[in-house]
Design an enzyme around this catalytic site. Structure first.
Site, PDB file in Angstrom:
ATOM      1  CD  GLN A  91     -18.768  -2.692 -40.013  1.00  0.00           C
ATOM      2  OE1 GLN A  91     -17.604  -2.535 -40.380  1.00  0.00           O
ATOM      3  NE2 GLN A  91     -19.429  -3.804 -40.229  1.00  0.00           N
ATOM      4  CB  SER A 100     -13.544  -4.726 -35.287  1.00  0.00           C
ATOM      5  OG  SER A 100     -13.909  -5.574 -36.332  1.00  0.00           O
ATOM      6  CB  SER A 102     -12.915   2.788 -43.238  1.00  0.00           C
ATOM      7  OG  SER A 102     -14.012   1.950 -43.419  1.00  0.00           O
ATOM      8  CD  GLU A 148     -17.300  -6.039 -43.460  1.00  0.00           C
ATOM      9  OE1 GLU A 148     -17.789  -6.717 -42.549  1.00  0.00           O
ATOM     10  OE2 GLU A 148     -16.351  -5.263 -43.313  1.00  0.00           O
ATOM     11  CD  GLU A 181      -6.534 -17.669 -41.709  1.00  0.00           C
ATOM     12  OE1 GLU A 181      -7.024 -16.527 -41.628  1.00  0.00           O
ATOM     13  OE2 GLU A 181      -5.568 -17.929 -42.451  1.00  0.00           O
TER      14      GLU A 181
END
Lengths: 381, 390
Positions: free
Chosen positions: B111, B114, B146, B229, B360
């Site tokens: 994936q 990010s 990963s 996810e 958060e």
């Protein structure tokens, strides 16, 4: 580990909930409870016995735990738990826990002599209270929590004093575990029934204005043997398990009310609920309530199925007791100044939650019970 | 008409009658299983499924228990994230091309979401994809990937229009990990090993046929991936639990016990049991067709409990807690919490509140979507991405 019964609410349970909630919305709004709390702070009894009669007779909550053969509904702890949730949500001043759970369950374990009294309790005609401290833990043997003891003399009268009793002010009869003077030393206490008129019930200034405690004294009160006190420990365990559902109801009111308030209340030209400092606290509280519901439902399901509910009750009480206090404390804090006022009902919930934390074993008592229930041994010394 | 459990059970028996795993090559067996619609029964026919209800998968898994599996731990990103996204947004051609080798494990997926500058605020990502004829040219840097070093394909989100606000200028692609310009470097983490990679994309050319969904619709497509996810991270069933390991150590090593640790262990035991009951209740709700918002609670609770328990475990072990089993720069294929020692668990658990949405951000989501609290004021909402302060 497998679950014997569902942790969801059945259709029947939801119907019962909506009947109780509807009645409470009508007859027991926060303003009415506040007025009764005001009276209680001046020494009056806060219970709303008209409301109780409607709940007990018309909706039938008084006989939920009584078998059909004795005129009850033959329901289980699951249904009683739903009632507890709704009563908690309204901090309703009615003697459901003290009469329909504690006294009723103790009598159910006593033997056949208790049959006709159970029929009267189930119909809602009579209200009872169990003369055991509300702070008693189900993990302490009864003969220890009865000291200094109430004794049943050879003349068939009761003498002694019990402190911290709930629901006694409005009870017609008192269900009293007592040491039998005519039995051998160290024998199991017997369960006696005393007409309330023969006892002295003295209210004590109480932290919880909507479920105050009283001291019950007997001085040669004529008593009737109702059988063994074997059901008292079961009554304490059942009540502890059901109290988790009341705590869930208390916590839910606190969360819902606080969420509505922080959406409306503006400071710095924004709703205070748009600040992350507030949002994250409420998200954490919601998370705690999700867990509290699973734990309370699990205790009710196992108690209802007649399975070994020891671990389930200990877990539910250890978790829900703390969750309710946390919710009520957040409710006061996040309401700011208004949360500290007598006119806002938040304090009724804080007082109930804090008293419930002590009732029927503290969260610490229930955690420590897991030392043996879950085989997590304490250090040797 | 949808199939019931009995009908699915019959299909499994019929399949086994014709395919004896003992006499077949593992991969041939898996391909045949896919073609028989027994890969994921809730997928459509022809794509490894039967168009049946998702909970009937359990019937298949029971029936095929002793047959070769597709090593799901190794291809988790493909199964959990790429596949549902391809199913929801892929063309018929893309679904046919990708889903079968994805499920059999022949092709591993990773994936590419990010970036160093886009974590919680994923929509601000800066990897650019510029159209040149029938191709897109991709440049940028991705991180926390990963399986990138095993992967044949990746799901990729890139910026195709910097002149519109950040959420609107994104497009979703399948990235060919063997294309020139793709460079994978291991990213060593605090445990010593490297589960993840950095992926550098330099002038990578992707045909337009690898685009998933419309140009500019990448954010909506990515939501499907991210939702899956969080379900995968929060709901992963575990053979051994952390509380089980810590409790066993407590029982077998009386010399470690202190009153203070005992009180903390009892509290965490209660928390673990409540988390388990919450999961039981959640599964019941799902089975009854009433998925509740409790799902978003699972990951948050899991992260907190894991961190507290693993911290307690290291402290409780005293001198053994001063030791660490292995600092080798390894590249594990799956995360194995339970196969390592306490120190590893403590360090790895720190990632539980960061990966797949930080705790958060999850609290924001609960506060806004479940409790209905007002959103934070957004400074970047109506500003073109290229004009955002950075």
């Amino acid at each position: 580990m497998s679950e014997p019964a569902s942790l969801l609410y059945s259709e029947v349970e939801e119907e019962l909930r909506s009947a109780v909630r509807g009645l409470l919305a009508d007859k027991c709004p926060p303003s009415a409870v506040l007025a009764r709390a005001e009276a209680a702070s001046g020494g009056d009894v806060p219970y709303d016995m008209d409301l109780w009669k409607t709940l007990a007779r018309d909706i039938g909550v008084a006989g939920l735990l009584v078998p059909e053969s004795l005129g009850g509904a033959g329901a289980s702890a699951r249904e009683a738990a739903v009632v507890m949730e709704e009563l908690g949500r309204a901090v309703a001043p009615v003697p459901f826990l003290s009469s329909a759970v504690l006294a009723t369950r103790a009598l159910l374990g006593a033997g056949e002599e208790a049959g006709d009294l159970l029929e009267r309790l189930a119909s809602g005609e009579t209200t009872a209270a169990l003369a055991v401290s509300f702070a008693a833990s189900p993990y302490v043997p009864l003969y220890l929590s009865l000291r200094p003891a109430v004794t049943l003399g050879r003349d068939g009268t009761l003498t002694g004093r019990v402190t911290g009793v709930v629901g006694a002010e409005v009870a017609d009869v008192l269900v009293v575990p007592a040491v039998d003077e005519s039995a051998q030393e160290g024998g199991e206490p017997v369960l006696c029934v005393v007409e309330a008129a023969h006892a002295r019930v003295k209210g004590v200034g109480s932290l919880d204005l909507t479920r105050p405690i009283a001291t019950v004294s007997f001085a040669g009160a004529p008593a009737r043997r109702a059988g063994t006190s074997a059901g008292v420990r079961d009554a304490l365990l059942l009540a502890a398990g059901l109290l988790a559902s009341e705590q869930l109801g208390v916590a839910e009111w606190c969360l819902t009310t606080t969420v509505s308030y922080v959406k409306e209340r503006k400071q710095f030209a924004r709703p205070v609920g748009s600040f992350q400092a507030i949002k994250h606290r409420l998200a954490d509280l919601w998370l705690e309530l999700v867990g509290a519901r699973a734990a309370a439902r699990n205790a009710a399901a196992l108690l209802g199925a007649g399975a070994d509910a020891g671990v389930a009750v200990a877990v539910a009480q250890a978790y829900c007791g703390t969750a309710a206090v946390h919710a009520a404390e957040e409710c006061v804090q996040l309401h700011g100044g208004i949360g500290m006022t007598w006119e806002h009902p938040a304090h009724l919930y804080l007082k109930r939650a804090k008293a419930d934390e002590i009732a029927l074993g503290t969260p610490g008592d229930h955690r420590e019970a897991l030392t043996w229930l879950a085989d997590l041994p304490a250090p040797e010394s | 008409m949808a199939l019931d459990a009995a009908a699915v059970g019959e299909r499994v028996q019929a399949f086994l009658a014709e395919h004896d795993p003992a006499r077949m090559d593992r991969l041939d067996f898996l391909r045949a299983r896919f073609d028989a619609g027994l890969a994921w029964v809730h997928f459509p026919e022809g794509l490894g499924g039967l168009g049946a209800s998702r909970d009937l998968q359990a019937v298949v898994e029971r029936g095929l228990r002793h047959t070769p599996d597709n090593a799901p731990g190794r291809i988790g990103i493909g199964l959990g994230m790429a596949a549902p996204t391809i199913l929801a947004f892929g063309t018929e051609e893309q679904r046919k091309r990708f889903l079968r080798p994805l499920w059999t494990g022949e092709e591993v997926w990773c994936q590419l979401f990010s970036e160093p500058g886009a974590g919680s605020d994923l929509a601000t990502l800066a990897t650019r994809a510029v159209r040149e004829g029938d191709e897109w040219v991709v440049d940028g840097q991705k991180v926390w990937t990963s399986s990138a070093h095993h992967a044949r394909w990746a799901i990729l989100v890139a910026r195709t229009d910097p002149d519109v606000p950040k959420h609107r200028g994104l497009t979703y692609f399948v990235c060919d990990m063997e294309a020139p310009g793709v460079e994978v470097r291991p990213l060593r983490q605090i445990t010593g090993e490297a589960e993840f990679n950095e992926v550098f994309l330099t002038g990578v050319r992707l045909p337009d046929a690898l685009r998933l969904g419309e140009v500019g619709d990448g954010w909506r497509v990515a939501q499907t991936t991210l939702m899956n996810e969080r379900v995968a991270i929060g709901g992963a069933p575990m053979r051994r639990t952390m509380i089980g390991i810590v409790s066993d150590t407590w029982r077998s090593r009386p010399e470690l016990r202190t009153h203070s640790l005992h009180q903390r262990l009892l509290k965490l035991w209660v928390d673990a049991e409540v988390m388990r009951l919450t999961a039981v209740r959640l599964r019941e709700q799902l089975a009854a067709g009433h998925p509740g918002p409790e799902g978003s609670a699972a990951k948050l609770a899991f992260a907190r409990l894991h961190q507290e328990l693993s911290g307690l475990e290291v402290e409780m072990l005293r001198e053994d807690g001063l030791a660490y089993d292995d600092w080798t720069f390894r590249r594990p294929e799956t995360v194995d919490f339970m196969g390592r020692e306490a120190g590893y668990r403590y360090l790895r658990a720190k990632g539980n509140s960061i990966e797949g949405g930080t705790s958060e951000i999850l609290r924001n989501i609960i506060a806004e979507r479940v409790l209905g609290l007002p959103a934070e004021p957004r400074a970047d909402k109506d500003v073109a991405w290229k004009d955002l302060p950075r």
